[in-house]
Each structure stands twice: as C-alpha cells, then as structure tokens.
Design an enzyme around this catalytic site. Structure first.
Site, PDB file in Angstrom:
ATOM      1  N   ASN A  27       0.798  -1.221   0.000  1.00  0.00           N
ATOM      2  CA  ASN A  27       0.000   0.000   0.000  1.00  0.00           C
ATOM      3  C   ASN A  27       0.836   1.278   0.000  1.00  0.00           C
ATOM      4  OD1 ASN A  27       0.904  -0.263   2.588  1.00  0.00           O
ATOM      5  ND2 ASN A  27      -1.047   0.186   3.577  1.00  0.00           N
ATOM      6  N   CYS A  28       2.133   1.172  -0.210  1.00  0.00           N
ATOM      7  CA  CYS A  28       3.017   2.346  -0.276  1.00  0.00           C
ATOM      8  C   CYS A  28       2.973   2.927  -1.692  1.00  0.00           C
ATOM      9  CB  CYS A  28       4.436   1.924   0.096  1.00  0.00           C
ATOM     10  SG  CYS A  28       5.686   3.184  -0.203  1.00  0.00           S
TER      11      CYS A  28
END
Length: 112
Positions: free
Chosen positions: A9-10
C-alpha cells in the site's frame, strides 16, 4: 531476477513496481509487512547498503517507537529494530543482483 522490497500500500512502491512492469523488467515483489524480514535477508541488504542509510527515520513506525529506542542509535540497535519492525527499512529497495537501489524517484529505473 530482480527483487523489489516494499509494502503493497506504499505509493512510492507502487510507482516503482509500475515502472518495472512498464519496462517489461522481470522482478519478484517481496512485501516486508507480509513476507517479513529474516536476519539472513537483512545481512544481504547490509552487505551493499550502510545500516543507517537503510533505516527509515521518517516512517510512521519510527515515530511510534519509544524515545529510548530512537536516541543514540548505533548499527547493532538499528539492526535489531529493523528485524523487529521490517517497515523501518527505507523503501522501495531494488536488488538488481549487482546492486541495491534505495528509494525511488521517477526515472530511477530507466537504465536497468
């Protein structure tokens, strides 16, 4: 084959993945949160990247650590913290086989 270390999710890791995919570069993705970080893997990374370069002092994980863990940190303490909290590694990390690239900015992978 190259390995990209990061977190799903970065946003920066997503851009790095997209860059490699767009170029048609074969790579494997290693999610530090889900797949973890072993002592052997950490030592492999540290063979090419200085420990304090690898430690992400801007991360949410770093900010949530007790102040005692963050003051006067040395290489051994940094290693122990990264093993306990893999999200403390700067990311993404791209292991090309010959080198390890830390972080990502647009265009960083163009010459691979």
């Amino acid at each position: 084959m190259m390995t990209l270390f990061g977190i799903k999710n970065c946003d920066t890791c997503r851009r790095a993945r997209k860059s490699l995919e767009t170029q048609g570069q074969p790579f494997q993705f290693h999610d530090l949160r889900e797949d973890g970080l072993s002592a052997v893997l950490l030592e492999h990374l540290l063979e090419r990247v200085p420990v304090l370069t690898l430690l992400n002092k801007r991360s949410t994980t770093w900010r949530q650590l007790p102040d005692d863990d963050k003051t006067d940190i040395d290489a051994n303490q940094a290693r122990a913290l990264m093993l306990a909290h893999p999200t403390l590694l700067k990311r993404p990390l791209l292991d090309t086989g010959d080198d390890i690239l830390v972080g990502y900015r647009d265009g960083d992978y163009d010459d691979l």
